[in-house]
Design an enzyme around this catalytic site. Structure first.
Site, PDB file in Angstrom:
ATOM      1  N   LYS A 134      60.129 117.127  15.695  1.00  0.00           N
ATOM      2  CA  LYS A 134      60.501 116.727  14.028  1.00  0.00           C
ATOM      3  C   LYS A 134      61.337 115.427  13.910  1.00  0.00           C
ATOM      4  CE  LYS A 134      62.752 120.532  11.330  1.00  0.00           C
ATOM      5  NZ  LYS A 134      63.728 119.378  11.179  1.00  0.00           N
ATOM      6  N   ASN A 135      62.006 116.018  14.466  1.00  0.00           N
ATOM      7  CA  ASN A 135      63.324 116.213  14.557  1.00  0.00           C
ATOM      8  C   ASN A 135      63.688 114.132  14.740  1.00  0.00           C
ATOM      9  OD1 ASN A 135      64.277 117.690  12.373  1.00  0.00           O
ATOM     10  ND2 ASN A 135      66.057 118.123  14.502  1.00  0.00           N
ATOM     11  N   CYS A 146      72.495 124.095   1.346  1.00  0.00           N
ATOM     12  CA  CYS A 146      71.269 123.884   2.130  1.00  0.00           C
ATOM     13  C   CYS A 146      71.987 125.761   2.751  1.00  0.00           C
ATOM     14  CB  CYS A 146      71.097 123.533   3.067  1.00  0.00           C
ATOM     15  SG  CYS A 146      70.570 124.137   4.605  1.00  0.00           S
ATOM     16  N   ARG A 182      76.968 121.682   4.400  1.00  0.00           N
ATOM     17  CA  ARG A 182      76.209 119.656   4.801  1.00  0.00           C
ATOM     18  C   ARG A 182      76.460 119.200   4.203  1.00  0.00           C
ATOM     19  NH1 ARG A 182      70.013 120.886   7.044  1.00  0.00           N
ATOM     20  NH2 ARG A 182      70.857 119.721   8.544  1.00  0.00           N
ATOM     21  N   ASP A 223      70.325 124.401  16.490  1.00  0.00           N
ATOM     22  CA  ASP A 223      68.465 124.884  16.411  1.00  0.00           C
ATOM     23  C   ASP A 223      67.487 125.930  17.072  1.00  0.00           C
ATOM     24  OD1 ASP A 223      68.668 123.485  14.227  1.00  0.00           O
ATOM     25  OD2 ASP A 223      67.723 121.758  15.405  1.00  0.00           O
ATOM     26  N   ARG A 236      57.592 123.501   8.199  1.00  0.00           N
ATOM     27  CA  ARG A 236      58.674 122.809   7.547  1.00  0.00           C
ATOM     28  C   ARG A 236      58.235 122.019   8.944  1.00  0.00           C
ATOM     29  NH1 ARG A 236      63.949 123.747   6.139  1.00  0.00           N
ATOM     30  NH2 ARG A 236      64.032 121.537   7.322  1.00  0.00           N
TER      31      ARG A 236
END
Ligand code: EPU
Length: 429
Positions: free
Chosen positions: A22-23, A116, A121, A311, A405
């Site tokens: 994803k990133n 967030c 952030r 993460d 997500r």
């Protein structure tokens, strides 16, 4: 809204194939704004975030066509330069269009993401860096309204803290700037290497790939890309930890073990057997016939790459809740990334938070018991899935849109490993 039901206590066994990251997909999709034409991206995961990003690009005039994991983005005609609040508030990574829009059109209006679940952030490094390249940024009505007269001009930019999307945004701005830009203390995550490879294939000139000093010599124009997204290292780590936590064994395929140096080391220290090839990782427990495996408690501290990834902090905490002793998990990247602690406690985990650290007293491999819990952010949610898979009895996780997500086909992949897991409609108001 849907919830996830898990009947836990079954060892996961077998093979699971990892999707594209994803990133990495998000910045690479943003980079297609830099050059008019049809860009081909392969191994693009089908996730809530990648779909949101496609919508954002379509709002700007990009045409998209998806066949399996191939995504074709045609950015020939851009019709707008605005990323609206309605999209940015659902996905902070929308800020990644700022650099490429400025490079291509000389203007961009991007909503400020706001706070967030995991921390404040801010995007001050992105803005500071763009200003160094000659961009005028106004903050008004919740938006960054930015423009530049003529091309941006290269300069030296130093990051106080290595920022992943900050580095990506400035790289994309600098490739079409006049002269040379030097990014110092840049982030070194593998997703940035993927973006650099794409930019190089488009005709950009960048030195220092893999290091914290990136030198970009601006070019006048770029050509469309044909590029493959790297495997998702966070998804890889999540499945490895899930297999370990259930006392199972299995092979994670289509991954890149070289992108997970610190996790693999920590899993080995915890007592797991890890065998790597170029694109697979096999994980198992050393033979202990008739006995539950004994998991050693291991400290971790999150760090920018190649350190332990933030993460994967929540997932490792779920694993350590099953440890044989006490360990300390320290979060140094985000100030509020322990939202999962209270939910893990509902499953029986013994965890005490002290400032930026969580002290985890392991309860042994059969120490957790199923309960209803709530997903709070993407990675926190995946730690609840891991704990639920390891716990005896039934766990219900509500608000699973967070999981959607970032984890492609989660239920199918877990079922393929033998988990009893399914989705149901949630009556939550
Ligand atoms: N920071 C600032 N100012 C800035 C930018 C960052 O102070 O302008 C601080 C942050 O508050 C944080 C640190 O710098 O304390 C590092 O943040 P970074 O900018 O690297 O985070 P990010 O780019 O916003 C990406 C990932 C996150 C991942 C972090 C850290 C993407 C789209 N997102 O975020 O992924 O946690 O790097 O590795 O690449 C996730 O996938 O669940 C996720 C949150």
């Amino acid at each position: 809204m849907e919830k996830l039901i898990i009947e836990g206590g079954r060892p996961l066994r077998g093979e699971v194939k990892i999707s594209g990251a994803k990133n990495a997909a998000l910045p690479l999709m943003a980079a297609t704004l830099l050059a008019p034409g049809k860009h081909k991206l392969r191994n693009v995961p089908d996730l809530r975030d990648t779909r949101t990003f496609i919508r954002l690009l379509e709002n700007l005039g990009v045409k998209s066509e998806r066949t399996g994991d191939l995504l074709i983005l045609d950015s020939t005609h851009l019709v707008d330069a605005e990323a609206p609040y309605s999209l940015v508030k659902t996905m902070r990574a929308s800020v990644l269009v700022l650099g490429p829009l400025l490079a291509r059109l000389g203007k961009a209006k991007v909503s400020l993401p706001g706070g967030c679940a995991i921390g404040a952030r801010p995007i001050n490094f992105h803005i500071m860096g763009l200003e160094r390249l000659g961009v005028v940024c106004k903050l008004e009505g919740g938006y960054v309204d930015a423009h530049v007269e003529g091309p941006m001009r290269g300069d030296v930019i130093y990051f106080d803290i290595p920022s992943v999307t900050g580095t990506e945004n400035l790289l994309m701005a600098a490739v079409l700037a006049e002269g040379t830009t030097v990014l110092k203390n840049a982030a070194r995550e593998p997703e940035i290497g993927n973006l650099i490879d794409m930019l190089l294939s488009m005709g950009a000139r960048i030195e220092g790939r893999g290091s914290d000093k990136l030198i970009v010599h601006g070019v006048k124009q770029l050509v469309p890309a044909n590029c493959t997204i790297i495997p998702d290292r966070i998804e890889t780590g999540t499945y490895l930890i899930a297999i370990a936590a259930t006392g199972g064994s299995g092979t994670v395929t289509n991954c890149n073990p070289a992108h997970l140096p610190s996790l693999l080391e920590k899993l080995r220290s915890a007592g797991l057997r890890i065998i790597e090839t170029a694109d697979t990782i096999n994980i198992s427990w050393p033979a202990q016939p008739e006995k539950l495996p004994v998991l050693a408690s291991v400290d971790i501290k999150t760090r920018p790459y190649p350190g332990y990834p933030t993460d994967l902090q929540a997932q490792f905490m779920a694993l350590m809740a099953l440890g044989s002793d006490i360990c300390v998990i320290t979060e140094t990247i985000f100030e509020n990334r322990f939202m999962h602690v209270a939910e893990l406690q509902r499953l029986g985990a013994k965890i005490r938070v002290e400032g930026h650290s969580a002290v985890v007293s392991g309860r042994g491999m059969n120490g957790l018991c199923g309960a209803p819990v709530m997903a709070t952010d993407l990675r926190a949610s995946s730690s609840l899935v891991i704990a639920g898979l390891a716990a005896s009895g039934r766990t219900e996780i509500s608000r699973i849109y967070h999981l959607e997500r970032g984890y492609e086909n989660l239920v199918e992949k877990l079922s393929g490993l033998g988990a009893r897991v399914w989705k149901e409609q949630d009556q939550e108001l």
